[in-house]
Design an enzyme around this catalytic site. Structure first.
Site, short mmCIF file in Angstrom:
data_model
loop_
_atom_site.label_atom_id
_atom_site.label_comp_id
_atom_site.label_asym_id
_atom_site.label_seq_id
_atom_site.Cartn_x
_atom_site.Cartn_y
_atom_site.Cartn_z
N ASN A 161 0.85 -1.18 0.00
CA ASN A 161 0.00 0.00 0.00
C ASN A 161 0.90 1.25 0.00
O ASN A 161 1.70 1.43 0.92
CB ASN A 161 -0.88 -0.04 1.26
CG ASN A 161 -1.83 1.12 1.32
OD1 ASN A 161 -1.44 2.25 1.05
ND2 ASN A 161 -3.07 0.87 1.70
N HIS A 197 -5.73 3.51 -1.56
CA HIS A 197 -7.06 3.81 -1.02
C HIS A 197 -7.46 5.21 -1.52
O HIS A 197 -6.85 6.21 -1.13
CB HIS A 197 -6.98 3.77 0.51
CG HIS A 197 -8.30 3.94 1.19
ND1 HIS A 197 -8.44 3.76 2.55
CD2 HIS A 197 -9.54 4.26 0.73
CE1 HIS A 197 -9.71 3.97 2.89
NE2 HIS A 197 -10.40 4.29 1.80
N ARG A 203 -7.36 12.67 0.96
CA ARG A 203 -6.28 13.18 1.82
C ARG A 203 -4.89 12.70 1.36
O ARG A 203 -3.90 13.32 1.68
CB ARG A 203 -6.51 12.79 3.28
CG ARG A 203 -6.34 11.33 3.54
CD ARG A 203 -6.41 11.03 5.01
NE ARG A 203 -7.77 11.12 5.50
CZ ARG A 203 -8.20 10.47 6.59
NH1 ARG A 203 -7.36 9.73 7.28
NH2 ARG A 203 -9.43 10.57 6.99
N GLU A 224 -8.59 0.20 -2.91
CA GLU A 224 -9.32 0.15 -1.65
C GLU A 224 -10.25 1.36 -1.60
O GLU A 224 -9.85 2.46 -1.99
CB GLU A 224 -8.25 0.25 -0.55
CG GLU A 224 -8.69 -0.23 0.78
CD GLU A 224 -7.59 0.04 1.80
OE1 GLU A 224 -6.42 -0.34 1.56
OE2 GLU A 224 -7.92 0.66 2.82
N THR A 255 -8.10 3.24 8.36
CA THR A 255 -9.31 2.42 8.48
C THR A 255 -9.32 1.77 9.87
O THR A 255 -8.36 1.10 10.24
CB THR A 255 -9.30 1.32 7.40
OG1 THR A 255 -8.91 1.92 6.17
CG2 THR A 255 -10.66 0.69 7.26
N GLU A 305 -10.71 -9.64 3.14
CA GLU A 305 -9.41 -9.30 3.72
C GLU A 305 -9.61 -9.28 5.22
O GLU A 305 -10.41 -8.49 5.75
CB GLU A 305 -8.92 -7.93 3.22
CG GLU A 305 -7.55 -7.59 3.83
CD GLU A 305 -6.97 -6.27 3.35
OE1 GLU A 305 -7.23 -5.87 2.18
OE2 GLU A 305 -6.27 -5.63 4.15
N HIS A 345 -3.34 -4.89 7.73
CA HIS A 345 -3.49 -3.75 8.63
C HIS A 345 -2.59 -3.91 9.85
O HIS A 345 -2.72 -4.86 10.60
CB HIS A 345 -4.93 -3.52 9.11
CG HIS A 345 -5.19 -2.04 9.35
ND1 HIS A 345 -4.67 -1.37 10.41
CD2 HIS A 345 -5.86 -1.13 8.60
CE1 HIS A 345 -5.02 -0.10 10.32
NE2 HIS A 345 -5.73 0.08 9.24
N GLY A 346 -1.66 -2.97 9.95
CA GLY A 346 -0.78 -2.94 11.12
C GLY A 346 0.33 -3.98 11.07
O GLY A 346 1.08 -4.12 12.05
N1 PXP Z 1 -5.63 -3.22 4.40
C1 PXP Z 1 -6.56 -2.26 4.54
C2 PXP Z 1 -7.97 -2.59 4.20
C3 PXP Z 1 -6.21 -0.97 4.97
O1 PXP Z 1 -7.16 -0.02 5.11
C4 PXP Z 1 -4.86 -0.67 5.22
C5 PXP Z 1 -4.47 0.71 5.61
O2 PXP Z 1 -4.58 1.56 4.55
C6 PXP Z 1 -3.93 -1.72 5.05
C7 PXP Z 1 -4.34 -2.98 4.69
C8 PXP Z 1 -2.47 -1.51 5.32
O3 PXP Z 1 -2.28 -1.23 6.66
P1 PXP Z 1 -0.88 -0.70 7.16
O4 PXP Z 1 -0.64 0.60 6.48
O5 PXP Z 1 -1.06 -0.60 8.63
O6 PXP Z 1 0.13 -1.76 6.76
#
Ligand code: PXP
Length: 397
Positions: A161, A197, A203, A224, A255, A305, A345-346
């Site tokens: 991402n 996204h 933003r 996304e 998110t 996901e 995520h994270g």
């Molecule tokens: N997946 C989704 C659906 C997300 O919204 C995000 C954050 O934009 C990510 C994955 C990636 O998360 P991170 O930036 O914490 O690796």
């Protein structure tokens, strides 16, 4: 060790192929609801299988697979076994190779089929007792192979991402750094896909970015987005390789939670149908929750996901372990429902290996940790270091 795979074959059979076959057999045991049993799979050549075939079946010729149920007589069913042991499956790699050529089938598929066939014999199926039994066994084989095909038997893909590159650009309101350039570097470093996204408030990622990314990306563009009319229209115009629908709140930093599919069933089903018409698969970003999974399936999603945020943010090892278990169970459940599974995520350089080792997860979506690391070591190295973690996770099974 539920599956004990031994290679007693003199010819070529790589360690990786053996590992993958062992994993396949383990997934098969799970699928049959027999995870608590162990089974031995032995790979031999034609000479050895001929000896066994002669000794136990009085047929002095090689065969493809032999099954020896553990200490079981005709009247006993396996639930009565004292020892949780199903028995032995002996496979001739020589015969499998010949049959693969003869049926024009990939060797790996032939080996998987032989494991399924041998395993079904161990759990009581027999194609030699009657025509009806043969049909039943054949149908079961077909059903199991179709289900297991959806499972990954190779490394998880890494999709990156690049929103945060755009965040830096927008902080100055100028043209640098460009997420489109970042996407190209990620791909050159080995990423399997790029995620962006497009937020309602724009933003970070701008419309211009996704149109350019559509032109330049060589791997896969995963867009996304919230299920919002304006963004859906743009997505349909851009034609990404897939979309991931997420909940979107204006004030959130990122998110925050998964989608509540249950409460938006009508809207999400309609949105998925619009993308279906354009052959764009839809993924729903959800928490690892069985009710959300079922709803995602009902709404017609191709992927889910799984939100790894709670796992990533866990402040104690115990909490992390319980969140990990939830993700593992949800991933399995999703595959059983026929859904394909991504996660993200994270995730960072410390917590990704465990998630990457989960069999049913096809792709990881990682952003912040990689871009943050890139500030110090450069983007190419940051991507390669994460790829090494994902790839090692698979080899460390
Ligand atoms: N997946 C989704 C659906 C997300 O919204 C995000 C954050 O934009 C990510 C994955 C990636 O998360 P991170 O930036 O914490 O690796």
């Amino acid at each position: 060790m539920p599956v004990n795979l031994t290679v007693q074959y003199d010819g070529q059979f790589s360690d990786l192929a053996a590992k993958q076959l062992g994993k396949f057999a383990t997934s098969l045991l799970q699928e049959l609801g027999k995870s608590e049993y162990s089974v031995s799979v032995v790979l031999v050549g034609d000479q050895r299988i001929q000896e066994l075939n002669n000794q136990y079946r009085h047929k002095n010729k090689p065969t493809n697979v032999l099954s020896f149920p553990f200490d079981i007589n005709e009247e006993m069913d396996i639930s009565q076994l004292q020892v949780k042991e199903l028995g032995d499956i002996i496979i001739s790699v020589d015969t499998a190779l010949r049959e693969a050529l003869e049926y024009n089938q990939p060797f790996k598929d032939r080996m998987n089929w032989l494991v399924v066939h041998g395993m079904l014999h161990l759990v009581g199926y027999d194609h030699e007792t009657s025509e009806q039994d043969a049909i039943e066994m054949f149908e079961k084989e077909k059903q199991l192979l179709a289900k297991l095909k959806n499972r990954r038997t190779r490394m998880a893909n890494l999709a990156i991402n690049v929103d945060h590159v755009a965040t830096i650009r927008e902080a100055r309101g100028i043209m640098e750094p460009d997420p489109v350039t970042a996407a190209g570097i990620c791909e050159l470093a080995g990423a399997s896909g790029i995620v962006v996204h497009l937020r309602e408030d724009r933003r970070h990622i701008q419309d211009r970015d996704i149109y350019l990314l559509r032109e330049t990306i060589k791997t896969k563009l995963n867009l996304e987005m919230g299920a919002n009319k304006e963004i859906i229209d743009i997505a349909l115009d851009v034609q990404p390789d897939m979309v991931t629908l997420v909940p979107e709140k204006r004030k959130e930093l990122t998110t925050e939670g998964g989608l509540d599919v249950l409460s938006q069933m009508k809207k999400l089903t309609k949105t998925i149908k619009r993308f279906d018409k354009e052959n764009i698969p839809v993924s729903l970003f959800i928490d690892p929750d069985i009710n959300q999974l079922k709803a995602a399936h009902e709404a017609g999603a191709t992927f889910v996901e799984l939100h790894t945020g709670r796992y990533s943010d866990a402040l104690s090892e115990d909490l992390q372990a319980s969140e990990f278990a939830l993700i593992g169970e949800a991933a399995e459940e999703a595959v059983n429902l026929g859904l394909r599974v991504n996660a993200g995520h994270g995730l960072n350089y410390h917590n990704t290996a465990a998630i990457a080792s989960l069999d049913s997860i096809e792709e990881l979506s990682i952003g912040h940790a990689i871009i943050a690391h890139a500030v110090f070591v450069g983007l190419e190295r940051a991507v390669k270091e994460m790829l090494a973690i994902v790839n090692r996770a698979e080899l460390a099974i």
